[in-house]
Enzyme design. Structure first.
Site, PDB file in Angstrom:
ATOM      1  CG  ASP A  52      13.339   5.306 -10.282  1.00 57.19           C
ATOM      2  OD1 ASP A  52      12.235   5.184 -10.219  1.00 57.19           O
ATOM      3  OD2 ASP A  52      14.135   4.262 -10.140  1.00 57.19           O
ATOM      4  CD  GLU A 134       4.739  35.274  13.818  1.00 61.80           C
ATOM      5  OE1 GLU A 134       5.801  35.806  14.486  1.00 61.80           O
ATOM      6  OE2 GLU A 134       3.829  34.924  14.331  1.00 61.80           O
ATOM      7  CD  GLU A 136       9.259  30.885  17.459  1.00 61.01           C
ATOM      8  OE1 GLU A 136       8.868  31.915  18.037  1.00 61.01           O
ATOM      9  OE2 GLU A 136       8.952  29.709  17.763  1.00 61.01           O
ATOM     10  CD  GLU A 191      10.764  34.148  19.213  1.00 62.13           C
ATOM     11  OE1 GLU A 191      10.584  34.191  20.703  1.00 62.13           O
ATOM     12  OE2 GLU A 191       9.810  34.651  18.785  1.00 62.13           O
ATOM     13  CD  GLU A 198       9.292  35.069  15.087  1.00 61.95           C
ATOM     14  OE1 GLU A 198       8.859  34.069  16.113  1.00 61.95           O
ATOM     15  OE2 GLU A 198       8.345  36.121  14.674  1.00 61.95           O
ATOM     16  CG  HIS A 247       3.053  31.562  15.934  1.00 62.36           C
ATOM     17  ND1 HIS A 247       3.552  32.567  16.776  1.00 62.36           N
ATOM     18  CD2 HIS A 247       3.127  30.205  16.701  1.00 62.36           C
ATOM     19  CE1 HIS A 247       3.742  32.073  17.859  1.00 62.36           C
ATOM     20  NE2 HIS A 247       3.677  30.768  17.877  1.00 62.36           N
ATOM     21  NE  ARG A 318       1.551  37.910  21.866  1.00 66.83           N
ATOM     22  CZ  ARG A 318       2.192  38.063  20.482  1.00 66.83           C
ATOM     23  NH1 ARG A 318       2.813  37.125  19.959  1.00 66.83           N
ATOM     24  NH2 ARG A 318       2.140  39.253  20.072  1.00 66.83           N
ATOM     25  CD  GLU A 335       0.190  34.458  16.022  1.00 66.57           C
ATOM     26  OE1 GLU A 335      -0.605  34.893  16.939  1.00 66.57           O
ATOM     27  OE2 GLU A 335       1.388  34.646  15.714  1.00 66.57           O
ATOM     28  NE  ARG A 337       0.380  31.782  20.051  1.00 66.34           N
ATOM     29  CZ  ARG A 337       1.155  32.526  20.106  1.00 66.34           C
ATOM     30  NH1 ARG A 337       1.219  33.425  19.170  1.00 66.34           N
ATOM     31  NH2 ARG A 337       2.089  32.453  20.899  1.00 66.34           N
TER      32      ARG A 337
HETATM   33  P1  ADP Z   1       3.432  38.142  15.895  1.00 65.86           P
HETATM   34  O1  ADP Z   1       3.101  39.227  16.417  1.00 65.86           O
HETATM   35  O2  ADP Z   1       2.851  36.909  16.016  1.00 65.86           O
HETATM   36  O3  ADP Z   1       4.946  37.803  16.215  1.00 65.86           O
HETATM   37  P2  ADP Z   1       4.609  39.100  13.264  1.00 65.86           P
HETATM   38  O4  ADP Z   1       4.068  40.706  13.228  1.00 65.86           O
HETATM   39  O5  ADP Z   1       5.971  38.660  13.613  1.00 65.86           O
HETATM   40  O6  ADP Z   1       3.541  38.369  14.289  1.00 65.86           O
HETATM   41  O7  ADP Z   1       4.060  38.355  11.977  1.00 65.86           O
HETATM   42  C1  ADP Z   1       2.941  38.924  11.115  1.00 65.86           C
HETATM   43  C2  ADP Z   1       3.081  38.081   9.769  1.00 65.86           C
HETATM   44  O8  ADP Z   1       1.928  38.239   9.483  1.00 65.86           O
HETATM   45  C3  ADP Z   1       3.943  38.282   8.780  1.00 65.86           C
HETATM   46  O9  ADP Z   1       4.607  37.171   7.916  1.00 65.86           O
HETATM   47  C4  ADP Z   1       3.110  39.209   7.570  1.00 65.86           C
HETATM   48  O10 ADP Z   1       3.338  39.203   6.561  1.00 65.86           O
HETATM   49  C5  ADP Z   1       1.698  38.503   7.993  1.00 65.86           C
HETATM   50  N1  ADP Z   1       0.594  39.120   7.427  1.00 65.86           N
HETATM   51  C6  ADP Z   1       0.519  40.425   7.597  1.00 65.86           C
HETATM   52  N2  ADP Z   1      -1.096  40.665   6.842  1.00 65.86           N
HETATM   53  C7  ADP Z   1      -1.690  39.462   6.547  1.00 65.86           C
HETATM   54  C8  ADP Z   1      -2.632  38.950   5.966  1.00 65.86           C
HETATM   55  N3  ADP Z   1      -3.523  39.810   5.544  1.00 65.86           N
HETATM   56  N4  ADP Z   1      -2.616  37.608   5.800  1.00 65.86           N
HETATM   57  C9  ADP Z   1      -1.920  36.809   6.154  1.00 65.86           C
HETATM   58  N5  ADP Z   1      -0.437  37.165   6.799  1.00 65.86           N
HETATM   59  C10 ADP Z   1      -0.225  38.513   6.967  1.00 65.86           C
HETATM   60 MG    MG Z   2       3.352  34.868  16.128  1.00 64.71          MG
HETATM   61 MG    MG Z   3       8.197  33.687  17.604  1.00 58.30          MG
HETATM   62 MG    MG Z   4       7.156  37.756  14.103  1.00 53.01          MG
HETATM   63 MG    MG Z   5       6.450  36.329  16.736  1.00 51.02          MG
END
Ligand code: ADP
Ligand code: MG
Ligand code: MG
Ligand code: MG
Ligand code: MG
Length: 446
Positions: A52, A134, A136, A191, A198, A247, A318, A335, A337
């Site tokens: 429902d 990512e 948190e 974090e 995270e 992010h 950042r 990324e 954010r």
């Molecule tokens: P940060 O430096 O912001 O902490 P992280 O290294 O912790 O970043 O996170 C990287 C994220 O990006 C992971 O979830 C990873 O799987 C993802 N990632 C890597 N390559 C790609 C891609 N081509 N497209 C989308 N996400 C990706």
């Molecule tokens: Mg990040």
């Molecule tokens: Mg973080």
């Molecule tokens: Mg990370």
């Molecule tokens: Mg990070």
């Protein structure tokens, strides 16, 4: 991996599964489930289970309330037991479902359908869309009577290695459980704030990632509960320290190649990447109500805590809303954010993708990348660099959403009107409440 209903039925019996959870998401992102016993497994697998819809947030329809759950067989998972007692009661499996009307058409209020529409639009343009989130969260103590608190149990900081807290042990337990559930964990770390953690899992296509985020939140909360703690994804549970974001690393692929990468271009970024970024920047004010949907979300978006407050992009800094990490080749990505983990992951991914695709269709060129710390810029400098501000609170964000034609169309009239109505009610209730800050500030003063 494509699985057939017959396969799954066989595994359900082989693993002695007693209950099957049929999951879906309401408009605000709460995971709903209907649990069926073994006698109903066949019926459930063939998509004949009705529920429902009028009892579900944002699903209400005047005409008909009966809806069907059609399981996506690729989401089949036998859940690990989360406690010894659970282990004894027999195993539970889950399937994530799409919601259909009795006449066989997809229900337009189903967030998974909203995301599917954008994924199909990307496919028509020749793209596959990938996201790595990512998320948190905080681990908080519970009071003796079980009530939630915002008391953290550790004094650790970013990337701390010292085995000084219970949080670290529990984070490891959470990670183990996620691995048992098929997650590919890339990193798990403490974090910036005390009690904040995270856990990153590998990127995947949009539907899988949205399903993963929903499953992730459930698993984290469930394991924390087992250890007497509260896991919270509230964006800003404690004033004065970092809040929790989610992010999202975003990329498009075409024919197995990363479409954001262009070896010869400036920054190594293709026009597709720049236009996608242009679209995200253009629609950020209109989509933030979806990616940051709580009154509390806007208390994370303040200067000084690594959360974005301005509409800008950067290849290094950042403080910008979009950062392009240094990796190139198939790892080239933007990324984003802005989002926080309180969002409905299906709707959030749908609006991000729609914004980026609109940027590609309309060839939106982003303003130049900002490499400086934006928190330290003056108003005049920001104006010079064409840096706009985001809506300051949920109310402004809802107004911006309603003004953004592309976002309206992405959500569809049903989701849009139900979302806005529910969120306005939250804003009205919040505005009418008298907060501790007001008493501290004014009570003695006037
Ligand atoms: P940060 O430096 O912001 O902490 P992280 O290294 O912790 O970043 O996170 C990287 C994220 O990006 C992971 O979830 C990873 O799987 C993802 N990632 C890597 N390559 C790609 C891609 N081509 N497209 C989308 N996400 C990706
Ligand atoms: Mg990040
Ligand atoms: Mg973080
Ligand atoms: Mg990370
Ligand atoms: Mg990070």
């Amino acid at each position: 991996m494509t699985r057939t209903a017959a396969d799954i039925l066989q595994q359900l019996h082989a693993d002695d599964v007693r209950f099957l959870r049929l999951q879906f998401s309401d408009i605000l992102g709460s995971v709903k489930n209907i649990e069926v016993p073994a006698s109903q497994f066949e019926k459930a697998l063939s998509g004949d289970v009705m529920f429902d819809g009028s009892a579900v947030q944002g699903f209400t329809r005047i005409e008909e309330s009966d809806m069907l759950l059609r399981p996506d067989l690729s989401t089949f998972l036998v859940l690990p037991p989360f406690s010894a007692a659970e282990g004894e009661r027999g195993r539970v499996a889950r399937l994530i479902c799409d919601v259909y009307l009795p006449d066989g058409t997809p229900f337009e209020g189903d967030p998974r359908f909203v995301l599917r529409r954008q994924v199909e639009r990307a496919a028509r343009m020749g793209f596959e869309f990938y996201c790595g989130p990512e998320p948190e969260f905080f681990l908080f103590e519970r009071a003796a009577n079980g009530d939630s608190t915002t008391v953290t149990h550790d004094k650790a900081g970013y990337f701390d290695l010292a085995p000084i807290d219970r949080g670290e042990r529990i984070r490891r337990e959470i990670t183990n459980k996620l691995v048992e559930m098929g997650f590919e964990i890339e990193a798990a770390h403490h974090e910036v704030a005390p009690g904040q953690h995270e856990i990153d899992f590998r990127y995947a296509d949009a539907l899988k990632t949205a399903d993963n985020i929903a499953t992730f939140k459930f698993a984290v909360k469930r394991v924390a509960l087992e250890y007497g703690l509260l896991a919270s994804f509230l964006p800003k549970p404690v004033a004065g320290i970092n809040g929790s974001g989610m992010h999202c690393h975003l990329s498009l692929f075409r024919n197995g190649q990363n479409a954001f990468y262009d070896e010869r271009a400036e920054y190594g970024l293709s026009l597709t990447a720049l236009h996608f970024i242009g679209g995200l920047l253009e629609h950020a004010p209109g989509l933030v109500a979806v990616t940051n949907p709580l009154v509390n979300s806007y208390k994370r978006l303040v200067p000084g805590f690594e959360a974005p407050i301005n509409v800008a992009w950067s290849t290094s800094n950042r403080s910008a809303m979009i950062r392009v990490p240094a990796k190139r080749g198939n790892s080239t990505r933007a990324e984003f954010r802005l989002p926080d983990p309180s969002c409905n992951p299906y709707l959030a991914l749908a609006v991000m993708l729609a914004a980026g695709l609109d940027g590609i269709e309309e060839k939106m060129e982003p303003p130049p990348a900002i490499q400086r710390n934006i928190y330290k810029m003056t108003v005049r400098e920001k104006r010079h660099h064409r840096i706009r501000e985001l809506p300051a609170n949920l109310s402004e964000a809802l107004e911006a959403l309603e003004r953004d034609e592309v976002m309206r169309e992405t959500l569809g009239e049903h989701v849009l009107s139900n979302f806005v109505q529910a969120k306005r009610a939250e804003w009205v209730a919040y505005s009418a409440a008298v907060h501790q800050w007001e008493l501290d500030q004014y009570l003695d003063l006037v």
